[in-house]
Enzyme design. Structure first.
Site, PDB file in Angstrom:
ATOM      1  N   CYS A  11      23.589 -29.720  11.961  1.00  0.00           N
ATOM      2  CA  CYS A  11      24.820 -30.290  11.635  1.00  0.00           C
ATOM      3  C   CYS A  11      25.299 -30.927  12.913  1.00  0.00           C
ATOM      4  CB  CYS A  11      25.786 -29.128  11.255  1.00  0.00           C
ATOM      5  SG  CYS A  11      27.581 -29.636  11.498  1.00  0.00           S
TER       6      CYS A  11
ATOM      7  N   GLU B 110       3.842   1.607  -1.152  1.00  0.00           N
ATOM      8  CA  GLU B 110       4.449   1.762  -2.535  1.00  0.00           C
ATOM      9  C   GLU B 110       3.655   2.247  -3.605  1.00  0.00           C
ATOM     10  OE1 GLU B 110       7.743  -1.431  -2.218  1.00  0.00           O
ATOM     11  OE2 GLU B 110       5.885  -1.902  -1.946  1.00  0.00           O
TER      12      GLU B 110
ATOM     13  N   ASP C 110       0.931  -1.132   0.135  1.00  0.00           N
ATOM     14  CA  ASP C 110       0.079  -0.017  -0.033  1.00  0.00           C
ATOM     15  C   ASP C 110       0.891   1.271  -0.065  1.00  0.00           C
ATOM     16  OD1 ASP C 110      -2.000  -1.769   0.248  1.00  0.00           O
ATOM     17  OD2 ASP C 110      -2.809  -1.098   2.024  1.00  0.00           O
TER      18      ASP C 110
ATOM     19  N   ARG D 274     -17.240  -0.772  -2.267  1.00  0.00           N
ATOM     20  CA  ARG D 274     -16.993   0.758  -2.667  1.00  0.00           C
ATOM     21  C   ARG D 274     -16.728   0.697  -4.344  1.00  0.00           C
ATOM     22  NH1 ARG D 274     -12.192   4.285  -0.395  1.00  0.00           N
ATOM     23  NH2 ARG D 274     -11.146   3.018  -1.773  1.00  0.00           N
TER      24      ARG D 274
ATOM     25  N   LYS E 228      -8.016   4.222  11.627  1.00  0.00           N
ATOM     26  CA  LYS E 228      -8.313   3.778  10.339  1.00  0.00           C
ATOM     27  C   LYS E 228      -8.084   2.332  10.213  1.00  0.00           C
ATOM     28  CE  LYS E 228      -6.872   5.282   5.534  1.00  0.00           C
ATOM     29  NZ  LYS E 228      -7.328   3.911   4.775  1.00  0.00           N
TER      30      LYS E 228
ATOM     31  N   CYS F 288      26.652 -28.866   5.360  1.00  0.00           N
ATOM     32  CA  CYS F 288      27.096 -27.636   5.892  1.00  0.00           C
ATOM     33  C   CYS F 288      28.085 -26.967   5.043  1.00  0.00           C
ATOM     34  CB  CYS F 288      27.847 -27.961   7.295  1.00  0.00           C
ATOM     35  SG  CYS F 288      28.131 -26.615   8.514  1.00  0.00           S
TER      36      CYS F 288
ATOM     37  N   LYS G 209      -1.676   8.718   7.730  1.00  0.00           N
ATOM     38  CA  LYS G 209      -1.253   7.314   7.575  1.00  0.00           C
ATOM     39  C   LYS G 209       0.048   7.152   8.252  1.00  0.00           C
ATOM     40  CE  LYS G 209      -2.192   5.106   3.954  1.00  0.00           C
ATOM     41  NZ  LYS G 209      -2.811   4.294   3.020  1.00  0.00           N
TER      42      LYS G 209
ATOM     43  N   CYS H  60      32.739 -28.751  14.193  1.00  0.00           N
ATOM     44  CA  CYS H  60      32.219 -27.735  12.932  1.00  0.00           C
ATOM     45  C   CYS H  60      32.555 -26.357  13.378  1.00  0.00           C
ATOM     46  CB  CYS H  60      30.581 -27.889  12.688  1.00  0.00           C
ATOM     47  SG  CYS H  60      30.040 -26.410  11.894  1.00  0.00           S
TER      48      CYS H  60
HETATM   49  S1  IVH Z   1     -14.297   7.695   6.362  1.00  0.00           S
HETATM   50  C1  IVH Z   1     -15.560  10.202   3.152  1.00  0.00           C
HETATM   51  N1  IVH Z   1     -13.472   6.775   8.390  1.00  0.00           N
HETATM   52  O1  IVH Z   1     -10.159   4.134   4.501  1.00  0.00           O
HETATM   53  C2  IVH Z   1     -14.952   9.494   4.090  1.00  0.00           C
HETATM   54  N2  IVH Z   1     -12.800   5.568   6.349  1.00  0.00           N
HETATM   55  O2  IVH Z   1      -8.453   5.780   2.412  1.00  0.00           O
HETATM   56  C3  IVH Z   1     -15.315   8.168   3.906  1.00  0.00           C
HETATM   57  N3  IVH Z   1     -11.390   3.662   6.494  1.00  0.00           N
HETATM   58  O3  IVH Z   1     -12.388   4.295   2.064  1.00  0.00           O
HETATM   59  C4  IVH Z   1     -14.498   7.248   4.764  1.00  0.00           C
HETATM   60  N4  IVH Z   1     -11.073   3.349   8.550  1.00  0.00           N
HETATM   61  O4  IVH Z   1     -12.376   2.235   3.563  1.00  0.00           O
HETATM   62  C5  IVH Z   1     -13.453   6.635   7.288  1.00  0.00           C
HETATM   63  N5  IVH Z   1     -12.784   5.308  10.613  1.00  0.00           N
HETATM   64  C6  IVH Z   1     -12.728   5.573   8.963  1.00  0.00           C
HETATM   65  C7  IVH Z   1     -11.938   4.579   8.412  1.00  0.00           C
HETATM   66  C8  IVH Z   1     -12.040   4.689   6.908  1.00  0.00           C
HETATM   67  C9  IVH Z   1     -11.153   2.753   7.389  1.00  0.00           C
HETATM   68  C10 IVH Z   1     -10.930   3.495   5.088  1.00  0.00           C
HETATM   69  C11 IVH Z   1     -12.266   3.361   3.932  1.00  0.00           C
HETATM   70  C12 IVH Z   1     -11.780   4.681   3.158  1.00  0.00           C
HETATM   71  C13 IVH Z   1     -10.573   4.500   3.312  1.00  0.00           C
HETATM   72  C14 IVH Z   1      -9.766   5.809   2.665  1.00  0.00           C
END
Ligand code: IVH
Length: 676
Positions: free
Chosen positions: A429, A37, A35, A138, A117, A410, A316, A434
């Site tokens: 071994c 990268e 992710d 989504r 998140k 070995c 992030k 050794c």
């Molecule tokens: S809010 C318009 N809240 O992160 C706002 N998203 O990188 C919609 N995600 O698409 C998202 N935890 O899949 C929101 N507490 C959280 C979240 C969260 C994970 C994910 C979600 C989103 C993505 C965005």
């Protein structure tokens, strides 16, 4: 401004790479890069597009949220689009977002709702008349996939909403995820069945949700946190995000408990920093925090960019997973002869440090993971955990690649044959001469828990051994300053320092000496107990197996191993050379402390005020207690200092084991009891 040709070329390269990776990620659930990268590529594209706005195309991946839906599941058009979030990669970017908010709201006060998140996948659940009628992924934000049948198997998601205030229509959005325990159990089952392992909980959750057979989804133990609503008909108007979450909770949806409403960006930054440090205390994976403006009227004023709301930002965390090239698989030989395969990696920065090597544990692990030299592999380094090669990126494997074979011999000059006894996972071994094993035994002899000789580490032992100055640990006591000065990196001062450290080790307490011998199964706590009972090395050497076996904490296995070790003429010769060198064989420091912790196991993690880790453990043992390295149901208490190991802390919390701070630890040492 005309767009320079090289920028044009880079833009087109970035776009095609991103389109390709979005397809792999969203449609096939088989990403070939991490992710982080992906985010980096997207970042570069967005930055270039910002610099050269005329280069932006309508179909640029920077404008798309996810990926088009696949043909397997019926398409669902979202009535309210499911947008993505913009990212802040560090505190400065979070700060910059805060400034944009302040400008956008002309300095008005704001409340932020800070959430975790969740590393899963977004889902939209549509309830009509209180009944779940449709669940959709989504997709590209506008059109997702109908995965209702599979979502109905997720226990945390209500099928029917209760209470008097159920809206006519409500779309509840949130994250479907796989708890770590389910992920680990699933991979354990896969390994036992000889099946391919799943790379991480997120991909497993996504893969599980896109099964054609819902009974497979049901077996994967997915879970759900709600955090947003889409279309609503027939409900009181919502005015704030936090009250929306309350309503969701009342309707029966799981709302994550770690949500905070905060009123300054400094507190928000603190929230993010806290969870960055504590992400591994949770039973599921998170990859950041999400910060949202609470007031829905303010949100309205801030609005959206082409791909994301301005009123929210994803903070992030630095990546813990990266892809890199597995250059080779090599085998290291331990002091007991165990042959451990390890990965030699193209160095990669992950989880806060550069990783160039990672253990692969044993032959079966390499087979289960099926990693091969030349593969692109996923490398993971989570929290304080040692780096791990998770698995290969199969899509990038060379067509002519062959499974790795454990070597038969070995790689030391004796090239002795390896053995792997039937039913065991370790390959060994078994040649005691050794040179690799010999070096490892010397290194172990000098380590902290053994004779504790500062300056006699791996590098110096290899140098001394190559120069033929030592061939076992007893030889170190003959080393002179002049000899050491012939080695690379030694000057008079450092040579004198090492010689005096070696000489000082002669008077180490008996348990240290016993440990240093490296007798199989004989660890520090049995060594302690034997020293207390027998008093001298000679007494232990001449004790019967039965006498040894009845010593507290020493069973038949250890006793037999000790007797076997002292019976070998080579070892007897080694002991006599230690004696001749003047190593003390009877330095027993008898504990004068009251044995208030007898029978209690106290785990120490993190750094304590006034104690090193070793000293804290010694203090526990002097009082009759044990101090194991990991937490289990039998643990009496866990002493937690600064920067504790997250997994120990999480386990202690899980198992409801008392957690003690410095002061409580002092009380425990004094009384053997937990403070009230
Ligand atoms: S809010 C318009 N809240 O992160 C706002 N998203 O990188 C919609 N995600 O698409 C998202 N935890 O899949 C929101 N507490 C959280 C979240 C969260 C994970 C994910 C979600 C989103 C993505 C965005």
């Amino acid at each position: 401004m005309p767009i320079p040709a090289e920028i044009e070329a880079r833009l087109s390269d970035l776009r095609s790479q991103l389109v390709h990776h979005m397809h792999l990620y969203y449609e096939l659930d088989e990403p070939t890069i991490s992710d982080a990268e992906f985010d980096e590529l997207m970042r570069e594209l967005q930055d270039l597009e910002l610099q050269y706005p005329e280069a932006v195309t309508d179909d640029s991946p920077s404008r798309r949220v996810g990926s088009a839906s696949s043909a397997t599941f019926a398409p669902v058009t979202h009535r309210v689009p499911m947008t993505s979030l913009d990212n802040a990669m560090n505190a400065a970017e979070l700060e910059a977002w805060g400034e944009r908010i302040t400008r956008g709201l002309e300095g008005e006060a704001v409340q932020f709702v800070c959430e975790l998140k969740i590393d899963g996948l977004a889902i939209s659940l549509r309830y009509e008349g209180g009944v779940l009628v449709q669940a959709a992924t989504r997709g590209d934000g506008r059109v997702g996939e109908d995965v209702t049948a599979n979502v109905l198997t997720v226990a945390a998601i209500p099928h029917r909403l209760g209470g008097p205030d159920v809206p006519e229509v409500i779309e509840v959005r949130g994250e479907i995820y796989m708890p770590l325990a389910s992920f680990e159990a699933m991979n354990q089952r896969a390994a036992q069945a000889g099946e391919k392992l799943f790379v991480n909980p997120r991909n497993s959750a996504a893969g599980s949700l896109r099964q054609k057979d819902p009974s497979i989804t049901a077996s994967r133990e997915l879970s759900f946190w709600s955090y947003q609503i889409g279309e609503v008909v027939g409900a009181n108007e919502f005015t704030s995000h936090h009250s929306t979450l309350q309503v969701l909770s009342q309707l029966g949806f799981p709302v994550n408990p770690n949500i905070q409403v905060l009123s300054s960006l400094a507190e928000v930054a603190e929230f993010c920093a806290h969870w960055q440090d504590h992400r591994h205390d949770l039973a599921y994976e998170i990859d950041g925090c999400v910060v949202k403006i609470d007031d829905l009227a303010q949100r309205e004023r801030l609005g959206f960019t082409s791909r994301a709301p301005r009123w929210a930002i994803a903070f992030k965390f630095p990546p813990e997973e990266r892809t890199t090239v597995l250059r080779d698989i090599m085998v290291s030989i331990g002091r007991t002869g165990r042959a451990t395969p390890f990965a030699v990696l193209e160095p990669v920065f992950v989880g806060g440090s550069t990783v160039g090597m990672a253990t692969l544990h044993n032959e079966d692990q390499v087979r289960v993971k099926d990693v091969r030299p030349g593969d692109t592999v996923v490398v993971r380094k989570a929290g304080d955990v040692i780096p791990e090669v998770v698995g290969p990126v199969l899509a990038l494997r060379a067509p002519n690649s062959q499974p790795w074979q454990f070597p038969k011999h070995c790689s030391c000059p004796l090239a002795s044959e390896f053995h792997r006894p039937e039913g065991e996972s370790d390959t060994r071994c078994v040649e005691p001469a050794c040179p690799f094993q010999r070096d490892q035994r010397i290194i172990y002899f000098a380590t902290r828990g053994a004779m504790d000789i500062e300056g006699l580490g791996e590098r110096t032992v290899f140098q001394l051994s190559d120069a033929k100055l030592i061939s076992d640990a007893a030889d170190i006591y003959t080393l002179t300053v002049d000899q050491l000065m012939q080695l690379d990196g030694f000057a008079r001062m450092s040579a004198e320092k090492l010689v005096s450290a070696i000489q000082a080790s002669k008077s180490r307490p008996l348990p240290k000496l016993l440990t240093a011998l490296g007798v199989k199964h004989l660890g520090p706590s049995a060594a302690d107990s034997l020293s207390r009972s027998f008093g001298t090395l000679d007494a232990i050497m001449h004790a019967s197996e039965a006498d040894l076996a009845t010593t507290d904490g020493v069973g038949g296995v250890i006793a037999a191993s000790i007797v076997g070790w002292f019976a070998k003429p080579d070892n007897q010769g080694f002991i006599e050379r230690l004696r001749a060198a003047g190593v003390e064989f009877g330095n027993v420091v008898v504990s004068r402390q009251a044995q208030v912790l007898a029978g209690k196991a106290v785990v120490v993690t993190g750094s304590l005020v006034g104690y090193s880790r070793e000293e804290a453990e010694a203090a526990i043992k002097e009082r009759g207690g044990k101090s194991p390295g990991s937490v289990s149901a039998k643990t009496f208490a866990v002493v937690v200092g600064a920067d504790p190991g997250a997994s120990k802390l999480a386990k202690a919390t899980d198992l409801n084991i008392p957690i003690l701070d410095d002061a409580a630890f002092a009380y425990l040492l004094e009384t053997g009891e937990l403070p009230a």
